[in-house]
Design a protein around this motif. Structure first.
Motif, PDB file in Angstrom:
ATOM      1  N   THR A 146      -4.486   5.878  -1.942  1.00 50.11           N
ATOM      2  CA  THR A 146      -4.205   4.750  -1.043  1.00 50.11           C
ATOM      3  C   THR A 146      -2.691   4.567  -0.877  1.00 50.11           C
ATOM      4  O   THR A 146      -2.180   4.391   0.234  1.00 50.11           O
ATOM      5  CB  THR A 146      -4.828   3.450  -1.613  1.00 50.11           C
ATOM      6  N   LEU A 147      -1.987   4.664  -1.999  1.00 51.59           N
ATOM      7  CA  LEU A 147      -0.522   4.539  -1.958  1.00 51.59           C
ATOM      8  C   LEU A 147       0.092   5.671  -1.115  1.00 51.59           C
ATOM      9  O   LEU A 147       1.016   5.453  -0.322  1.00 51.59           O
ATOM     10  CB  LEU A 147       0.009   4.570  -3.394  1.00 51.59           C
ATOM     11  N   PHE A 148      -0.452   6.864  -1.273  1.00 51.60           N
ATOM     12  CA  PHE A 148       0.036   8.007  -0.481  1.00 51.60           C
ATOM     13  C   PHE A 148      -0.168   7.757   1.013  1.00 51.60           C
ATOM     14  O   PHE A 148       0.702   8.064   1.836  1.00 51.60           O
ATOM     15  CB  PHE A 148      -0.683   9.289  -0.912  1.00 51.60           C
ATOM     16  N   ALA A 149      -1.334   7.177   1.357  1.00 53.73           N
ATOM     17  CA  ALA A 149      -1.621   6.906   2.772  1.00 53.73           C
ATOM     18  C   ALA A 149      -0.581   5.933   3.356  1.00 53.73           C
ATOM     19  O   ALA A 149      -0.201   6.041   4.517  1.00 53.73           O
ATOM     20  CB  ALA A 149      -3.033   6.336   2.922  1.00 53.73           C
ATOM     21  N   GLU A 150      -0.104   4.999   2.519  1.00 48.34           N
ATOM     22  CA  GLU A 150       0.895   4.033   2.982  1.00 48.34           C
ATOM     23  C   GLU A 150       2.287   4.649   3.082  1.00 48.34           C
ATOM     24  O   GLU A 150       3.052   4.356   3.988  1.00 48.34           O
ATOM     25  CB  GLU A 150       0.983   2.852   2.004  1.00 48.34           C
ATOM     26  N   LEU A 208       0.097  15.373  -4.040  1.00 51.23           N
ATOM     27  CA  LEU A 208       1.166  16.291  -3.637  1.00 51.23           C
ATOM     28  C   LEU A 208       1.000  16.723  -2.193  1.00 51.23           C
ATOM     29  O   LEU A 208      -0.107  16.701  -1.649  1.00 51.23           O
ATOM     30  CB  LEU A 208       1.145  17.529  -4.547  1.00 51.23           C
ATOM     31  N   VAL A 209       2.120  17.116  -1.598  1.00 51.43           N
ATOM     32  CA  VAL A 209       2.094  17.696  -0.252  1.00 51.43           C
ATOM     33  C   VAL A 209       2.427  19.180  -0.386  1.00 51.43           C
ATOM     34  O   VAL A 209       2.951  19.616  -1.416  1.00 51.43           O
ATOM     35  CB  VAL A 209       3.099  16.979   0.684  1.00 51.43           C
ATOM     36  N   THR A 210       2.132  19.960   0.653  1.00 51.63           N
ATOM     37  CA  THR A 210       2.231  21.415   0.511  1.00 51.63           C
ATOM     38  C   THR A 210       3.672  21.901   0.275  1.00 51.63           C
ATOM     39  O   THR A 210       3.862  23.012  -0.210  1.00 51.63           O
ATOM     40  CB  THR A 210       1.636  22.139   1.735  1.00 51.63           C
ATOM     41  N   ASP A 211       4.668  21.056   0.581  1.00 51.32           N
ATOM     42  CA  ASP A 211       6.061  21.428   0.270  1.00 51.32           C
ATOM     43  C   ASP A 211       6.243  21.765  -1.206  1.00 51.32           C
ATOM     44  O   ASP A 211       7.176  22.465  -1.583  1.00 51.32           O
ATOM     45  CB  ASP A 211       7.017  20.244   0.553  1.00 51.32           C
ATOM     46  N   VAL A 241       9.817  10.176  -3.840  1.00 54.94           N
ATOM     47  CA  VAL A 241       8.668  10.416  -4.717  1.00 54.94           C
ATOM     48  C   VAL A 241       8.360   9.081  -5.388  1.00 54.94           C
ATOM     49  O   VAL A 241       9.271   8.383  -5.844  1.00 54.94           O
ATOM     50  CB  VAL A 241       8.976  11.489  -5.795  1.00 54.94           C
ATOM     51  N   TYR A 242       7.076   8.714  -5.412  1.00 60.26           N
ATOM     52  CA  TYR A 242       6.675   7.415  -5.946  1.00 60.26           C
ATOM     53  C   TYR A 242       5.902   7.574  -7.255  1.00 60.26           C
ATOM     54  O   TYR A 242       5.305   8.624  -7.511  1.00 60.26           O
ATOM     55  CB  TYR A 242       5.788   6.673  -4.937  1.00 60.26           C
ATOM     56  N   ALA A 243       5.981   6.521  -8.064  1.00 62.40           N
ATOM     57  CA  ALA A 243       5.185   6.478  -9.295  1.00 62.40           C
ATOM     58  C   ALA A 243       4.230   5.293  -9.219  1.00 62.40           C
ATOM     59  O   ALA A 243       4.572   4.250  -8.655  1.00 62.40           O
ATOM     60  CB  ALA A 243       6.094   6.344 -10.511  1.00 62.40           C
ATOM     61  N   TYR A 244       3.051   5.473  -9.781  1.00 63.52           N
ATOM     62  CA  TYR A 244       2.060   4.397  -9.866  1.00 63.52           C
ATOM     63  C   TYR A 244       1.767   4.153 -11.347  1.00 63.52           C
ATOM     64  O   TYR A 244       1.303   5.064 -12.039  1.00 63.52           O
ATOM     65  CB  TYR A 244       0.775   4.801  -9.129  1.00 63.52           C
TER      66      TYR A 244
END
Ligand code: UTP
Length: 286
Positions: A146-150, A208-211, A241-244
């Protein structure tokens, strides 16, 4: 973008669990009655993941076999008339679509993730390390997706750890920007305590993203001579880059005491076992 794929690396030697992990792969060791890899799959599925890619070592077939139908076992349970158990067994292969890729040599977690580069395609994906078992009200992976979507940038799970654990974990330098959400300005694998930027340790959940694959290809072996995912992620910090910091209970089941703690935690949560276990534990203290 929707996250549909999970990569679950299970190719490590599992040296901390020897001799148990000599012939039974570490992710197949049980928390009570359920292999740790099954728990990781459940958390991924709860997060909406549809396709699970296991990174396995050469010739290791136990994890793949676990998520396939076992017609003889199923017929045997059916013959006994245990429909509840049969339903539970039939549900396992249906949890998701499963595939495997092979890691040629155990060169570390970063290399294991790189082995899945062709299989993930162009979409973002999550990585779950089954050693990290988390009990929380909602799927930690789900909250991270969900955080990634934001935010549209990689997200890693972190938790606060005591000083004595810092030098054996990946540690982040981070500032809280929302409840439980941090932006990361640095990360370091296994720092000495006096050089650690915080007590926030990276726990085995990543969006993660493909990068990341190009970053991993550029990453030289780091701590322990292994290609570290932390080093590759650190190179992506300039883009964000985010941390949860997830809520709930976390146990590292990759070490013997952790595996025992996880079984105890799980048994205390099960109504049919909790009181018997508590009584037995009280008896130990007498
Ligand atoms: P660990 O760092 O816990 O290593 O790996 P390990 O081999 O499993 O265990 P120890 O430290 O020797 O006791 C974290 C995750 O990454 C996978 C492991 O299977 C585990 O799920 N891994 C590690 C790989 O898939 N390949 C590797 O080369 C290393």
């Amino acid at each position: 973008m929707k996250v549909r794929t999970a990569v679950i690396p299970v190719a490590g030697f599992g040296t901390r669990m020897l001799p148990a992990s000599r012939s039974v792969p570490k992710p197949m060791l049980p928390v009570l009655d359920t292999p740790v890899v099954h728990l990781a799959v459940l958390e991924a599925v709860e997060a909406g993941i549809e396709h699970i890619i296991f990174v396995v070592s050469k010739g290791q077939d136990a994890v793949r076999a676990y998520f396939e139908h076992l017609p003889e076992l199923e017929r045997g349970i059916e013959a006994k008339g245990d429909t509840k158990l049969l339903e539970r067994m039939l549900a396992i292969p249906k949890l998701a679509q499963f595939s495997c890729v092979e890691q040629k040599r155990q060169l570390g977690l970063g290399d294991a993730i790189l082995s899945a580069a062709d299989a993930t395609g162009e979409e973002p994906f999550v990585v779950l390390l089954p050693d990290d078992v988390i009990w929380s009200e909602a799927s930690t992976t789900g909250a991270m997706v969900t955080l990634f979507a934001e935010r549209g940038r990689p997200v890693i799970a972190v938790r606060e750890v005591p000083d004595e654990r810092v030098s054996s974990l990946g540690i982040v330098d981070a500032a809280e920007v929302a409840d439980r959400v941090y932006t990361i300005s640095g990360m370091v694998e296994k720092p000495p305590l006096d050089e650690a930027p915080s007590n926030l340790a990276i726990i085995g959940r990543y969006v993660l993203v493909t990068d990341i694959f190009e970053a991993l290809r550029q990453t030289q072996p780091g701590a322990g001579g292994e290609v570290q995912i932390t080093d590759a992620l650190a190179s992506m910090i300039p883009g964000g880059v985010y941390a949860y910091r997830f809520p709930g209970t976390h146990v590292d089941v990759g070490r013997p005491l952790g595996l025992l703690q996880a079984s105890v935690t799980e048994a205390l949560r099960r109504p049919d076992m909790a009181s018997e276990l508590q009584e037995w534990l009280r008896g130990l203290n007498r």
